[in-house]
Design an enzyme around this catalytic site. Sequence first.
Site, mmCIF file in Angstrom:
data_model
loop_
_atom_site.group_PDB
_atom_site.id
_atom_site.type_symbol
_atom_site.label_atom_id
_atom_site.label_comp_id
_atom_site.label_asym_id
_atom_site.label_seq_id
_atom_site.Cartn_x
_atom_site.Cartn_y
_atom_site.Cartn_z
ATOM 1 C CE LYS A 84 -2.326 -0.572 3.788
ATOM 2 N NZ LYS A 84 -1.519 -1.667 4.362
ATOM 3 N NE ARG A 231 6.694 2.908 8.628
ATOM 4 C CZ ARG A 231 5.753 2.733 7.712
ATOM 5 N NH1 ARG A 231 5.243 1.518 7.527
ATOM 6 N NH2 ARG A 231 5.326 3.730 6.974
#
Length: 289
Positions: A84, A231
Site C-alpha cells: 500500500k 520502522r
Amino acid sequence: PIYCHLSAPEHRMGSNQSSEGKAQTPATVAAKPAAKPSAAKPTKKMDISGFSTNELLKELAYRVNCDEKKQTRAILVGPPGCGKGTQSPFIKKEYCVCHLATGDMLRAAVAAGTELGKRAKAKMNAGEMVDDEIVVGLVRESINKPNCRNGFVLDGFPRTMAQAKMLDQMLKKEGAKLDKVVEFKIDDEVVKERISGRWIHKASGRSYHTKFNPPKVAGVDDVTGEPLMQRRDDNINVIGARLEAFRRETNPVLDYYRARGLVSSINAVQSIPAVRGDLVAALGDAYKK
C-alpha cells in the site's frame, strides 16, 4: 521579495461618476450624506520569491489538472508489507487526493510525545491494534483539511467494525460517501519476507525494499537524497502478532463493505507496475466524465 496578490484588483471610478456611471452635479453630490470611510481590507500576500518560474508553472498546471479530476474517496486494505505504501504516492498524485496513513499519523504523535502518542506507543510495541478513539481523532481532523478537498485514500483505517461505522457517520455528516475499498491480497509468509527488508523515507512516506524495490543508492531516498529509516515495529519478532491481529479485526470489515458492493481485490504479489494497473482499474478513471 516578489509577492503574489490574491485579492481582486480594484476598479476605480472617475470623481464625477456615480456607481451607475451617471454624471453627478454639485447639487446632487451635496444632497447625499457623506459616506463613512470603510476600513481597508488587508491584502493577502504569499512570498513566492523562493520558487523558480518553472516550479510555479508546474504547480499551476498541476492545480488546473486537478480541477478536471473527479472526487475519489477510497480505502486501501491489506496487512503491513502488502505494498500500500509503495502505491499510495502514485494514487495521491494521479487522483489529486490526500493519502492518510494512520500508521504515519500515529508515529508522528508518538514522536511528539503527546498523550495519545504515549498510549499508542505501548500498543504498537506490543504488536496490538491502537484503540479506536485514538485513531478516529486523528482521521476526523485530517479529512477536513484543504488538501483533502478532492478526496482521500485511507491507508490502515478502518481496521475494525466500530471504526468502519464511525467513518460512515463522519462521511454522512459531510454529505459524502465512500467510493471504493481495495483489498491487497497476499500470503503472510510473503509479508514477513517483505517486512524484513523494508525501508522508508520518513517525510514523504516513500517505501523501498532491499530486494524488491531498492533505492538507486543504498540507504538514500531517490527524490531528496535524504537518509532512509526502518520502522522499529518492522521486525520479524513483532510482525507475527501484527498479522494475527490484522486478520482477526479486518476480515469482518471487508465482509461489511463487500455486502455493499464496494470491495475490489487485487493480487499484491505481482510486480509493482502490475499492481498499479490493477489498482487504477479498481478505482476507475481519475477524470470527470
